[in-house]
Design a protein around this motif. Sequence first.
Motif, PDB file in Angstrom:
ATOM      1  N   LYS A   1     -50.882   7.774   5.455  1.00  0.00           N
ATOM      2  CA  LYS A   1     -50.669   8.989   6.261  1.00  0.00           C
ATOM      3  C   LYS A   1     -49.538   8.791   7.257  1.00  0.00           C
ATOM      4  O   LYS A   1     -48.708   9.678   7.445  1.00  0.00           O
ATOM      5  CB  LYS A   1     -51.963   9.380   6.986  1.00  0.00           C
ATOM      6  N   GLN A   2     -49.490   7.622   7.893  1.00  0.00           N
ATOM      7  CA  GLN A   2     -48.442   7.331   8.864  1.00  0.00           C
ATOM      8  C   GLN A   2     -47.067   7.319   8.191  1.00  0.00           C
ATOM      9  O   GLN A   2     -46.117   7.921   8.684  1.00  0.00           O
ATOM     10  CB  GLN A   2     -48.715   5.981   9.549  1.00  0.00           C
ATOM     11  N   GLU A   3     -46.965   6.638   7.071  1.00  0.00           N
ATOM     12  CA  GLU A   3     -45.690   6.576   6.357  1.00  0.00           C
ATOM     13  C   GLU A   3     -45.259   7.956   5.882  1.00  0.00           C
ATOM     14  O   GLU A   3     -44.087   8.311   5.955  1.00  0.00           O
ATOM     15  CB  GLU A   3     -45.790   5.624   5.168  1.00  0.00           C
ATOM     16  N   LYS A   4     -46.207   8.726   5.408  1.00  0.00           N
ATOM     17  CA  LYS A   4     -45.907  10.071   4.923  1.00  0.00           C
ATOM     18  C   LYS A   4     -45.407  10.966   6.048  1.00  0.00           C
ATOM     19  O   LYS A   4     -44.493  11.764   5.858  1.00  0.00           O
ATOM     20  CB  LYS A   4     -47.165  10.660   4.283  1.00  0.00           C
ATOM     21  N   SER A   5     -45.985  10.815   7.237  1.00  0.00           N
ATOM     22  CA  SER A   5     -45.590  11.673   8.361  1.00  0.00           C
ATOM     23  C   SER A   5     -44.195  11.334   8.884  1.00  0.00           C
ATOM     24  O   SER A   5     -43.540  12.179   9.481  1.00  0.00           O
ATOM     25  CB  SER A   5     -46.613  11.584   9.488  1.00  0.00           C
ATOM     26  N   THR A   6     -43.738  10.103   8.656  1.00  0.00           N
ATOM     27  CA  THR A   6     -42.416   9.715   9.152  1.00  0.00           C
ATOM     28  C   THR A   6     -41.348   9.714   8.060  1.00  0.00           C
ATOM     29  O   THR A   6     -40.174   9.516   8.361  1.00  0.00           O
ATOM     30  CB  THR A   6     -42.469   8.311   9.789  1.00  0.00           C
ATOM     31  N   ALA A   7     -41.733   9.956   6.824  1.00  0.00           N
ATOM     32  CA  ALA A   7     -40.784   9.927   5.714  1.00  0.00           C
ATOM     33  C   ALA A   7     -39.947  11.204   5.676  1.00  0.00           C
ATOM     34  O   ALA A   7     -40.411  12.283   6.036  1.00  0.00           O
ATOM     35  CB  ALA A   7     -41.523   9.756   4.393  1.00  0.00           C
ATOM     36  N   SER A   8     -38.738  11.057   5.234  1.00  0.00           N
ATOM     37  CA  SER A   8     -37.870  12.219   5.030  1.00  0.00           C
ATOM     38  C   SER A   8     -38.340  12.966   3.788  1.00  0.00           C
ATOM     39  O   SER A   8     -38.795  12.350   2.827  1.00  0.00           O
ATOM     40  CB  SER A   8     -36.422  11.769   4.827  1.00  0.00           C
ATOM     41  N   PRO A   9     -38.183  14.291   3.793  1.00  0.00           N
ATOM     42  CA  PRO A   9     -38.569  15.030   2.593  1.00  0.00           C
ATOM     43  C   PRO A   9     -37.645  14.677   1.429  1.00  0.00           C
ATOM     44  O   PRO A   9     -36.480  14.327   1.635  1.00  0.00           O
ATOM     45  CB  PRO A   9     -38.423  16.499   3.001  1.00  0.00           C
ATOM     46  N   SER A  10     -38.160  14.796   0.236  1.00  0.00           N
ATOM     47  CA  SER A  10     -37.362  14.474  -0.945  1.00  0.00           C
ATOM     48  C   SER A  10     -36.244  15.505  -1.112  1.00  0.00           C
ATOM     49  O   SER A  10     -36.344  16.632  -0.613  1.00  0.00           O
ATOM     50  CB  SER A  10     -38.236  14.469  -2.194  1.00  0.00           C
TER      51      SER A  10
END
Length: 104
Positions: free
Chosen positions: A83-92
């Motif tokens: 969840k943490q990584e997903k919240s800080t990841a750039s959108p594809s």
Amino acid sequence: MTSEVIYPHLEKPENQSARLKRIPRIRVAQIVMDYLAYGWSVEEMCRQHPYLKLSEAHAAMAYYFDFQDEIEAEIRREWEEVKQEKSTASPSPFVVRMRMKGLI
């Protein structure tokens, strides 16, 4: 007299997750996730993952039921990391393009 339960298909290195001896990249928690998420039986897990032996899946589930708090804590930690990584990841790039076109 105390007895020690042995899980012949598993290993639990110190300060690491319980895992299969034959395929160390497969953790007990990963096998348990199929049980928790899909309600799969051991037989179904082996049908879905042909590399998994019936004896390994049974050993993993036995370990889970003996150390349920440990395995569920591992799953919770992993879920929080995702969840943490997903919240800080750039959108594809796909998502960016679709937003620019107003499709999402």
